[in-house]
Write a protein that holds these residues in place. Structure first.
Motif, PDB file in Angstrom:
ATOM      1  N   GLY A  75      66.740  88.067  92.373  1.00 20.68           N
ATOM      2  CA  GLY A  75      66.384  86.737  92.857  1.00 20.68           C
ATOM      3  C   GLY A  75      67.168  85.643  92.170  1.00 20.68           C
ATOM      4  O   GLY A  75      67.588  84.671  92.808  1.00 20.68           O
ATOM      5  N   ILE A  76      67.365  85.791  90.857  1.00 22.80           N
ATOM      6  CA  ILE A  76      68.146  84.795  90.117  1.00 22.80           C
ATOM      7  C   ILE A  76      69.587  84.777  90.618  1.00 22.80           C
ATOM      8  O   ILE A  76      70.188  83.713  90.819  1.00 22.80           O
ATOM      9  CB  ILE A  76      68.097  85.097  88.611  1.00 22.80           C
ATOM     10  N   ILE A  77      70.142  85.967  90.845  1.00 21.34           N
ATOM     11  CA  ILE A  77      71.495  86.054  91.398  1.00 21.34           C
ATOM     12  C   ILE A  77      71.552  85.390  92.776  1.00 21.34           C
ATOM     13  O   ILE A  77      72.503  84.679  93.112  1.00 21.34           O
ATOM     14  CB  ILE A  77      71.949  87.527  91.488  1.00 21.34           C
ATOM     15  N   GLY A  78      70.505  85.632  93.591  1.00 21.52           N
ATOM     16  CA  GLY A  78      70.453  85.028  94.919  1.00 21.52           C
ATOM     17  C   GLY A  78      70.405  83.509  94.861  1.00 21.52           C
ATOM     18  O   GLY A  78      71.072  82.825  95.652  1.00 21.52           O
TER      19      GLY A  78
ATOM     20  N   LEU B 261      51.653  83.458 113.432  1.00 19.58           N
ATOM     21  CA  LEU B 261      51.185  84.831 113.645  1.00 19.58           C
ATOM     22  C   LEU B 261      51.875  85.802 112.687  1.00 19.58           C
ATOM     23  O   LEU B 261      51.245  86.728 112.162  1.00 19.58           O
ATOM     24  CB  LEU B 261      51.454  85.260 115.090  1.00 19.58           C
ATOM     25  N   LEU B 262      53.165  85.576 112.469  1.00 15.62           N
ATOM     26  CA  LEU B 262      53.920  86.466 111.577  1.00 15.62           C
ATOM     27  C   LEU B 262      53.422  86.341 110.143  1.00 15.62           C
ATOM     28  O   LEU B 262      53.303  87.343 109.421  1.00 15.62           O
ATOM     29  CB  LEU B 262      55.410  86.131 111.656  1.00 15.62           C
ATOM     30  N   LEU B 263      53.119  85.108 109.727  1.00 17.66           N
ATOM     31  CA  LEU B 263      52.562  84.907 108.392  1.00 17.66           C
ATOM     32  C   LEU B 263      51.250  85.661 108.231  1.00 17.66           C
ATOM     33  O   LEU B 263      50.990  86.285 107.201  1.00 17.66           O
ATOM     34  CB  LEU B 263      52.330  83.416 108.136  1.00 17.66           C
ATOM     35  N   ASN B 264      50.439  85.612 109.264  1.00 16.02           N
ATOM     36  CA  ASN B 264      49.153  86.291 109.192  1.00 16.02           C
ATOM     37  C   ASN B 264      49.317  87.811 109.216  1.00 16.02           C
ATOM     38  O   ASN B 264      48.538  88.543 108.613  1.00 16.02           O
ATOM     39  CB  ASN B 264      48.280  85.853 110.366  1.00 16.02           C
ATOM     40  N   ARG B 265      50.370  88.298 109.913  1.00 15.69           N
ATOM     41  CA  ARG B 265      50.560  89.741 110.080  1.00 15.69           C
ATOM     42  C   ARG B 265      51.144  90.402 108.840  1.00 15.69           C
ATOM     43  O   ARG B 265      50.693  91.482 108.429  1.00 15.69           O
ATOM     44  CB  ARG B 265      51.468  89.997 111.290  1.00 15.69           C
ATOM     45  N   ILE B 266      52.152  89.773 108.237  1.00 14.82           N
ATOM     46  CA  ILE B 266      52.838  90.440 107.130  1.00 14.82           C
ATOM     47  C   ILE B 266      52.864  89.614 105.843  1.00 14.82           C
ATOM     48  O   ILE B 266      53.421  90.061 104.837  1.00 14.82           O
ATOM     49  CB  ILE B 266      54.287  90.827 107.524  1.00 14.82           C
ATOM     50  N   GLY B 267      52.295  88.399 105.872  1.00 14.08           N
ATOM     51  CA  GLY B 267      52.261  87.588 104.670  1.00 14.08           C
ATOM     52  C   GLY B 267      53.487  86.695 104.531  1.00 14.08           C
ATOM     53  O   GLY B 267      54.543  86.974 105.111  1.00 14.08           O
ATOM     54  N   PRO B 268      53.372  85.600 103.758  1.00 13.31           N
ATOM     55  CA  PRO B 268      54.462  84.627 103.659  1.00 13.31           C
ATOM     56  C   PRO B 268      55.723  85.155 102.984  1.00 13.31           C
ATOM     57  O   PRO B 268      56.829  84.766 103.352  1.00 13.31           O
ATOM     58  CB  PRO B 268      53.842  83.478 102.842  1.00 13.31           C
ATOM     59  N   LEU B 269      55.597  86.028 102.009  1.00 13.84           N
ATOM     60  CA  LEU B 269      56.783  86.516 101.303  1.00 13.84           C
ATOM     61  C   LEU B 269      57.654  87.364 102.208  1.00 13.84           C
ATOM     62  O   LEU B 269      58.870  87.195 102.277  1.00 13.84           O
ATOM     63  CB  LEU B 269      56.372  87.305 100.061  1.00 13.84           C
ATOM     64  N   ARG B 270      57.040  88.294 102.906  1.00 13.90           N
ATOM     65  CA  ARG B 270      57.818  89.172 103.784  1.00 13.90           C
ATOM     66  C   ARG B 270      58.316  88.412 105.008  1.00 13.90           C
ATOM     67  O   ARG B 270      59.431  88.637 105.479  1.00 13.90           O
ATOM     68  CB  ARG B 270      56.968  90.371 104.201  1.00 13.90           C
ATOM     69  N   ALA B 271      57.495  87.511 105.532  1.00 15.78           N
ATOM     70  CA  ALA B 271      57.915  86.753 106.705  1.00 15.78           C
ATOM     71  C   ALA B 271      59.112  85.861 106.401  1.00 15.78           C
ATOM     72  O   ALA B 271      60.021  85.700 107.226  1.00 15.78           O
ATOM     73  CB  ALA B 271      56.750  85.911 107.216  1.00 15.78           C
TER      74      ALA B 271
ATOM     75  N   ALA C 188      73.612  85.588 102.111  1.00 14.97           N
ATOM     76  CA  ALA C 188      73.388  86.675 101.149  1.00 14.97           C
ATOM     77  C   ALA C 188      72.440  86.242 100.046  1.00 14.97           C
ATOM     78  O   ALA C 188      71.584  87.020  99.597  1.00 14.97           O
ATOM     79  CB  ALA C 188      74.728  87.128 100.563  1.00 14.97           C
ATOM     80  N   GLY C 189      72.568  84.984  99.597  1.00 13.86           N
ATOM     81  CA  GLY C 189      71.688  84.479  98.546  1.00 13.86           C
ATOM     82  C   GLY C 189      70.237  84.420  99.003  1.00 13.86           C
ATOM     83  O   GLY C 189      69.322  84.814  98.262  1.00 13.86           O
ATOM     84  N   ILE C 190      70.006  83.947 100.225  1.00 15.81           N
ATOM     85  CA  ILE C 190      68.641  83.883 100.758  1.00 15.81           C
ATOM     86  C   ILE C 190      68.054  85.282 100.872  1.00 15.81           C
ATOM     87  O   ILE C 190      66.899  85.523 100.493  1.00 15.81           O
ATOM     88  CB  ILE C 190      68.632  83.184 102.139  1.00 15.81           C
ATOM     89  N   LEU C 191      68.845  86.217 101.383  1.00 11.23           N
ATOM     90  CA  LEU C 191      68.356  87.591 101.531  1.00 11.23           C
ATOM     91  C   LEU C 191      68.017  88.190 100.166  1.00 11.23           C
ATOM     92  O   LEU C 191      66.969  88.844 100.006  1.00 11.23           O
ATOM     93  CB  LEU C 191      69.410  88.445 102.232  1.00 11.23           C
TER      94      LEU C 191
ATOM     95  N   LEU D  44      64.301  89.445  99.146  1.00  6.42           N
ATOM     96  CA  LEU D  44      64.092  90.850  98.800  1.00  6.42           C
ATOM     97  C   LEU D  44      63.523  90.991  97.393  1.00  6.42           C
ATOM     98  O   LEU D  44      62.693  91.862  97.126  1.00  6.42           O
ATOM     99  CB  LEU D  44      65.411  91.627  98.920  1.00  6.42           C
ATOM    100  N   SER D  45      63.968  90.115  96.490  1.00  8.98           N
ATOM    101  CA  SER D  45      63.473  90.199  95.111  1.00  8.98           C
ATOM    102  C   SER D  45      62.007  89.818  95.009  1.00  8.98           C
ATOM    103  O   SER D  45      61.328  90.208  94.056  1.00  8.98           O
ATOM    104  CB  SER D  45      64.297  89.275  94.204  1.00  8.98           C
ATOM    105  N   ARG D  46      61.506  89.061  95.984  1.00  8.74           N
ATOM    106  CA  ARG D  46      60.122  88.601  95.939  1.00  8.74           C
ATOM    107  C   ARG D  46      59.160  89.558  96.631  1.00  8.74           C
ATOM    108  O   ARG D  46      57.955  89.343  96.613  1.00  8.74           O
ATOM    109  CB  ARG D  46      60.016  87.207  96.568  1.00  8.74           C
ATOM    110  N   GLN D  47      59.703  90.617  97.265  1.00  6.66           N
ATOM    111  CA  GLN D  47      58.832  91.589  97.910  1.00  6.66           C
ATOM    112  C   GLN D  47      58.124  92.423  96.842  1.00  6.66           C
ATOM    113  O   GLN D  47      58.719  92.779  95.820  1.00  6.66           O
ATOM    114  CB  GLN D  47      59.637  92.514  98.835  1.00  6.66           C
TER     115      GLN D  47
END
Length: 297
Positions: free
Chosen positions: A122-125, A230-240, A276-279, A283-286
């Motif tokens: 995440g820091i690298i991102g 709906l996506l936030l409710n389905r998979i949560g804010p971090l994954r969405a 790439a930084g956003i991804l 990913l680091s926050r999952q």
């Protein structure tokens, strides 16, 4: 993450990214704040009507009301209002790139303010995202971009960050479509007050304006927001939030094909670095497999 969630995330990213191009078309023939207020009024009324047909109520919980007011103010009135004004003088692709930094700012705020642990990836991102944005901004400034318009987009993305951090309270308790409709009506009310104070209201009727207004009202305005909640409710804010890494690419591509906005080589490199930084940040926050297993016990 199941196939339905992936499809919802891809659809949201595409719709959300297209809003910058449609906004650029709208502000060519209409005053930005007034046209945006009209868009939210129509979208909000449609959203509330659909919610009532679905049996939903506007008797929201205190947390939902708080988050809905904050979201309507920060995203709809401030973020989109400032972006509409800015796109009178800057390109849609640049506005899309600046807005796409929101996940980086959310991660940074979560780390510095809320004490959320950020992994090395995440820091690298974060570092990559900052470098990518700096590269793009440097090329645009040297090319003579309107600095005031760019600053408006910067303030707007800060407001969007605050809106995103507040949205979690609006996804518990159901009534998702009602929440969507009400936060749009809140934004509309604020913009109707701001429009006569900050601009000369005008509308030049053209076919591109009519098509862009209808599209942005129904697709990015209503459908994309509903899918996001709906996506936030389905998979949560971090994954969405992972799907936001697609916004720079989608936003630049749509502006290229529909508006003919061209990007230089350094711009393209910067877009890829930001993406790439956003991804990497998302990913680091999952949650790790160990954390998931512990939560399930």
């Amino acid at each position: 993450m199941d196939a339905r969630a992936i499809a919802m995330g891809l659809a949201f990213a595409l719709m959300w990214s297209s809003a910058f191009t449609s906004a650029r078309i709208i502000v060519t023939d209409a005053s930005p704040l007034f046209s945006l207020a009209m868009r939210f009024l129509i979208s909000g009324l449609i959203g509330v009507a659909i919610a009532k047909v679905m049996g939903q109520t506007w008797h929201l919980s205190r947390g939902q009301w708080r988050a809905t007011v904050i979201f309507g103010t920060c995203q709809n009135a401030l973020y989109l209002g400032l972006n509409f004004v800015a796109m009178q003088t800057i390109e849609a692709s640049l506005a899309a790139i600046i807005a796409a930094t929101m996940p980086l700012l959310v991660a940074l705020a979560s780390w510095l303010i809320f004490g959320e642990r950020l992994k090395p990836l995440g820091i690298i991102g974060l570092i990559a995202g900052v470098l990518g944005v700096a590269l793009i901004m440097g090329t645009r400034v040297s090319a003579g971009v309107d600095l005031f318009g760019m600053a408006l987009c910067g303030v707007g993305v800060l407001a969007l960050t605050l809106a995103t951090l507040s949205l979690r309270g609006a996804t518990s308790g159901g009534n998702f479509m009602m929440v969507v409709g009400l936060q749009m009506l809140i934004g509309s009310a604020l913009l109707f007050v701001a429009a006569p104070l900050f601009e000369d209201i005008y509308i030049t009727p053209t076919l591109p304006l009519a098509l862009a207004f209808a599209y942005t009202t129904l697709v990015p305005g209503l459908i994309a927001t509903f899918i996001w909640v709906l996506l936030l409710n389905r998979i949560g804010p971090l994954r969405a939030a992972t799907f936001h890494f697609l916004n720079p690419v989608f936003g630049v591509t749509i502006a290229y094909f529909l508006l003919g906005e061209r990007l230089g080589g350094l711009d393209l490199v910067g877009v890829l670095i930001v993406t790439a930084g956003i991804l990497a940040v998302q990913l680091s926050r999952q949650p790790s497999a160990t954390a998931k297993a512990a939560a399930a016990e």
